[in-house]
Design an enzyme around this catalytic site. Structure first.
Site, PDB file in Angstrom:
ATOM      1  N   HIS A   1       0.862  -1.191   0.000  1.00 50.49           N
ATOM      2  CA  HIS A   1       0.000   0.000   0.000  1.00 50.49           C
ATOM      3  C   HIS A   1       0.891   1.232   0.000  1.00 50.49           C
ATOM      4  O   HIS A   1       1.461   1.604   1.032  1.00 50.49           O
ATOM      5  CB  HIS A   1      -0.931  -0.006   1.218  1.00 50.49           C
ATOM      6  CG  HIS A   1      -1.902   1.134   1.244  1.00 50.49           C
ATOM      7  ND1 HIS A   1      -3.271   0.946   1.298  1.00 50.49           N
ATOM      8  CD2 HIS A   1      -1.727   2.478   1.243  1.00 50.49           C
ATOM      9  CE1 HIS A   1      -3.887   2.112   1.335  1.00 50.49           C
ATOM     10  NE2 HIS A   1      -2.954   3.072   1.309  1.00 50.49           N
TER      11      HIS A   1
ATOM     12  N   LYS B   1       2.010  10.599  -5.350  1.00 47.86           N
ATOM     13  CA  LYS B   1       2.004  11.760  -4.464  1.00 47.86           C
ATOM     14  C   LYS B   1       3.391  12.062  -3.889  1.00 47.86           C
ATOM     15  O   LYS B   1       3.621  13.141  -3.350  1.00 47.86           O
ATOM     16  CB  LYS B   1       1.041  11.537  -3.294  1.00 47.86           C
ATOM     17  CG  LYS B   1      -0.436  11.474  -3.652  1.00 47.86           C
ATOM     18  CD  LYS B   1      -1.271  11.316  -2.378  1.00 47.86           C
ATOM     19  CE  LYS B   1      -2.768  11.403  -2.657  1.00 47.86           C
ATOM     20  NZ  LYS B   1      -3.270  10.213  -3.361  1.00 47.86           N
TER      21      LYS B   1
ATOM     22  N   HIS C   1      -9.718   2.099   0.631  1.00 42.37           N
ATOM     23  CA  HIS C   1      -9.381   2.867   1.826  1.00 42.37           C
ATOM     24  C   HIS C   1     -10.654   2.904   2.689  1.00 42.37           C
ATOM     25  O   HIS C   1     -11.705   3.370   2.223  1.00 42.37           O
ATOM     26  CB  HIS C   1      -8.991   4.303   1.473  1.00 42.37           C
ATOM     27  CG  HIS C   1      -7.627   4.461   0.900  1.00 42.37           C
ATOM     28  ND1 HIS C   1      -7.221   3.835  -0.264  1.00 42.37           N
ATOM     29  CD2 HIS C   1      -6.570   5.207   1.317  1.00 42.37           C
ATOM     30  CE1 HIS C   1      -5.974   4.183  -0.530  1.00 42.37           C
ATOM     31  NE2 HIS C   1      -5.546   5.010   0.409  1.00 42.37           N
TER      32      HIS C   1
ATOM     33  N   GLU D   1     -10.475   5.742   7.690  1.00 39.11           N
ATOM     34  CA  GLU D   1      -9.241   6.431   8.097  1.00 39.11           C
ATOM     35  C   GLU D   1      -9.622   7.634   8.965  1.00 39.11           C
ATOM     36  O   GLU D   1      -9.442   8.797   8.585  1.00 39.11           O
ATOM     37  CB  GLU D   1      -8.429   6.864   6.869  1.00 39.11           C
ATOM     38  CG  GLU D   1      -7.022   7.312   7.220  1.00 39.11           C
ATOM     39  CD  GLU D   1      -6.174   7.632   6.006  1.00 39.11           C
ATOM     40  OE1 GLU D   1      -5.015   8.039   6.204  1.00 39.11           O
ATOM     41  OE2 GLU D   1      -6.646   7.468   4.866  1.00 39.11           O
TER      42      GLU D   1
ATOM     43  N   ASP E   1       2.536   3.350   2.831  1.00 39.57           N
ATOM     44  CA  ASP E   1       1.582   4.421   2.580  1.00 39.57           C
ATOM     45  C   ASP E   1       2.295   5.602   1.919  1.00 39.57           C
ATOM     46  O   ASP E   1       3.044   5.425   0.982  1.00 39.57           O
ATOM     47  CB  ASP E   1       0.866   4.817   3.863  1.00 39.57           C
ATOM     48  CG  ASP E   1      -0.522   5.414   3.608  1.00 39.57           C
ATOM     49  OD1 ASP E   1      -0.994   5.348   2.469  1.00 39.57           O
ATOM     50  OD2 ASP E   1      -1.132   5.926   4.557  1.00 39.57           O
ATOM     51  N   ASN E   2       2.128   6.790   2.431  1.00 37.91           N
ATOM     52  CA  ASN E   2       2.667   7.987   1.791  1.00 37.91           C
ATOM     53  C   ASN E   2       4.120   8.225   2.182  1.00 37.91           C
ATOM     54  O   ASN E   2       4.579   7.752   3.214  1.00 37.91           O
ATOM     55  CB  ASN E   2       1.822   9.205   2.158  1.00 37.91           C
ATOM     56  CG  ASN E   2       0.388   9.076   1.679  1.00 37.91           C
ATOM     57  OD1 ASN E   2      -0.374   8.273   2.188  1.00 37.91           O
ATOM     58  ND2 ASN E   2       0.026   9.856   0.690  1.00 37.91           N
TER      59      ASN E   2
END
Length: 444
Positions: free
Chosen positions: A88, A93, A238, A241, A338-339
């Site tokens: 994930h 981004k 998602h 969250e 993730d990010n």
């Protein structure tokens, strides 16, 4: 440097028991030496032939004379892991922090900041170069497979999915890449949403989106499941969250999967609100998730960063879903990056060892360690349909990470920047890309 040869023996390798396919071991599993009940490692010798694991031999059980004429490397009890699987991420981004930092660190500000940055900057070159940078980092750290969510609405989706396809082809000899469409679920109620589903099918991707609590959620979920079934696609959502206990989209995804008799793989990420819900609701949700055969991915670093953030106030909770309870219920649980260096998470380096390290601390994945190493290797590989990844077994490619650390305490107490990464039995260059590569993008 290790010998540059396609045949050699790695002697005195310490492998986490949970990452070792026991049926591969000769002469029998009963002879494997485990090194401490707390750490639960096996001491083995690994024969590598033509880039593949040819034998797994319990250390000191077979005379080395039977393997004469090949180089022997004594790892002196150093840990050996299979390459990581990061299921994930948000590569499109990544690395925009310096030009678009999150002004207050909140989830709402992250959404708005990314939207504004995308409108201004996300052309094909910008997305390509930032994603490429992330792939370079992942590869150098020892990752073999990555699933990335791609913002897919409108023209941006057209641009970014084309970039993904190009990178997927260019990196096919080094990384396995999977793409998930990322839109709000109401998008699939429109003709453009149906076209997106067709596009995802065209590139062999996964249909996905963000599930929010709203009056049309049942209709949205029914539509996305139908689109996936019609095209033979797996799903990745998602969900929840948030710290709002009224957010139950995970439960609703599970109920929809059951009603559709969905046979594909479903992944739900985040699931934070599960940790703040009453026990009876948790029990009901876990039962449905298990029945629906849903895998869960927790994103501890990003959720720790965003959740419960208020100016001038110390956060009261960690933002992490119920990983222990999910695992105890027999539900597959993974953790992932993730990010990375964007408004949703201002840090990170695409290093899955850091993800595991932080997850151990945040979610107490120790005392006992059990099989938690599988959360960044075997389990995500299986959920991504990659059964030969994330484990050490005879017949699989020698895609390995060699650490000088000999136990979890040593592994997770230092950065392990001196790790050795192997692909098909050959050491790769683990030099990380220089941040200066992106300077011209971030100055715009």
């Amino acid at each position: 440097m290790l010998p540059s040869t396609s045949n050699l023996l790695l002697k005195n390798a310490r492998v986490p028991l949970s990452l070792l396919e026991m049926k591969s071991i000769a002469p029998s599993a009963s002879t494997v030496a485990t090194t401490g009940s707390e750490n639960n490692f096996c001491l083995v010798d690994l024969e590598i032939a033509a880039g593949t694991i040819a034998q797994i031999i319990p250390t000191n059980t077979q005379p080395l004379s039977q393997l004469r004429d090949i180089p022997v490397v004594d790892l002196q009890g150093g840990l050996v892991w299979p390459c990581f699987v990061d299921m994930h991420t948000h590569l499109d981004k990544g690395h925009i922090w310096e030009r678009s930092p999150n002004p207050d660190g909140t989830f709402a500000s992250a959404l708005e900041t990314v939207r504004a940055d995308a409108e201004k900057h996300w052309n094909a070159e910008d997305v390509y170069r930032r994603m490429q940078f992330g792939l370079k980092c992942s590869y150098a750290h020892g990752t073999k497979a990555i699933r990335t969510h791609i913002d897919s609405a409108g023209e941006q989706g057209t641009v970014s999915l084309a970039v993904f396809e190009a990178l997927q082809a260019e990196w096919s000899d080094r990384l396995i890449l999977q793409a998930v469409s990322l839109v709000s679920l109401d998008y699939y109620l429109t003709p453009t949403g149906e076209k997106l589903a067709d596009r995802i099918a065209q590139i062999g991707g996964i249909l996905g989106g963000v599930a929010y609590m709203n009056p049309d959620l049942d209709k949205q979920l029914d539509r996305v499941f139908s689109l996936a079934q019609e095209r033979g696609l797996n799903l990745d959502f998602h969900t929840d969250e948030t710290d709002d206990p009224e957010s139950v989209t995970l439960r609703e995804v599970a109920k929809t999967a059951i009603s559709h008799k969905f046979s594909g793989q479903i992944i739900c990420g985040h699931c934070c609100s599960l940790a703040v819900q009453p026990p009876d609701l948790v029990t009901e949700t876990l039962t449905l998730v298990k029945q629906a055969n849903i895998g869960i991915v927790s994103l501890p670093m990003c959720n720790l960063y965003l959740q419960d953030r208020q100016s001038g106030r110390t956060p009261r909770w960690r933002g992490v879903t119920l990983v222990h309870e999910l695992k105890a219920a027999g539900i597959p649980v993974t953790v992932a990056s993730d990010n990375c260096r964007d408004p949703f998470y201002g840090f990170g380096d695409h290093d899955v060892l850091e993800v595991f390290n932080m997850s151990v601390r945040i979610a107490h994945l120790d005392r006992p360690w059990e099989d938690w190493p599988r959360t960044v290797t075997t389990t995500p590989a299986d959920l991504m349909g990659l059964p030969n990844l994330g484990k050490i077994a005879v017949g699989v490619p020698a895609d390995l990470i060699l650490f000088k650390a000999r136990n979890f305490s040593e592994l997770l107490s230092r950065s392990q920047r001196d790790r050795t990464v192997w692909r098909q039995g050959k050491e790769i260059d683990t030099t990380l890309p220089d941040y200066r590569e992106l300077d011209d993008l971030l100055a715009s």
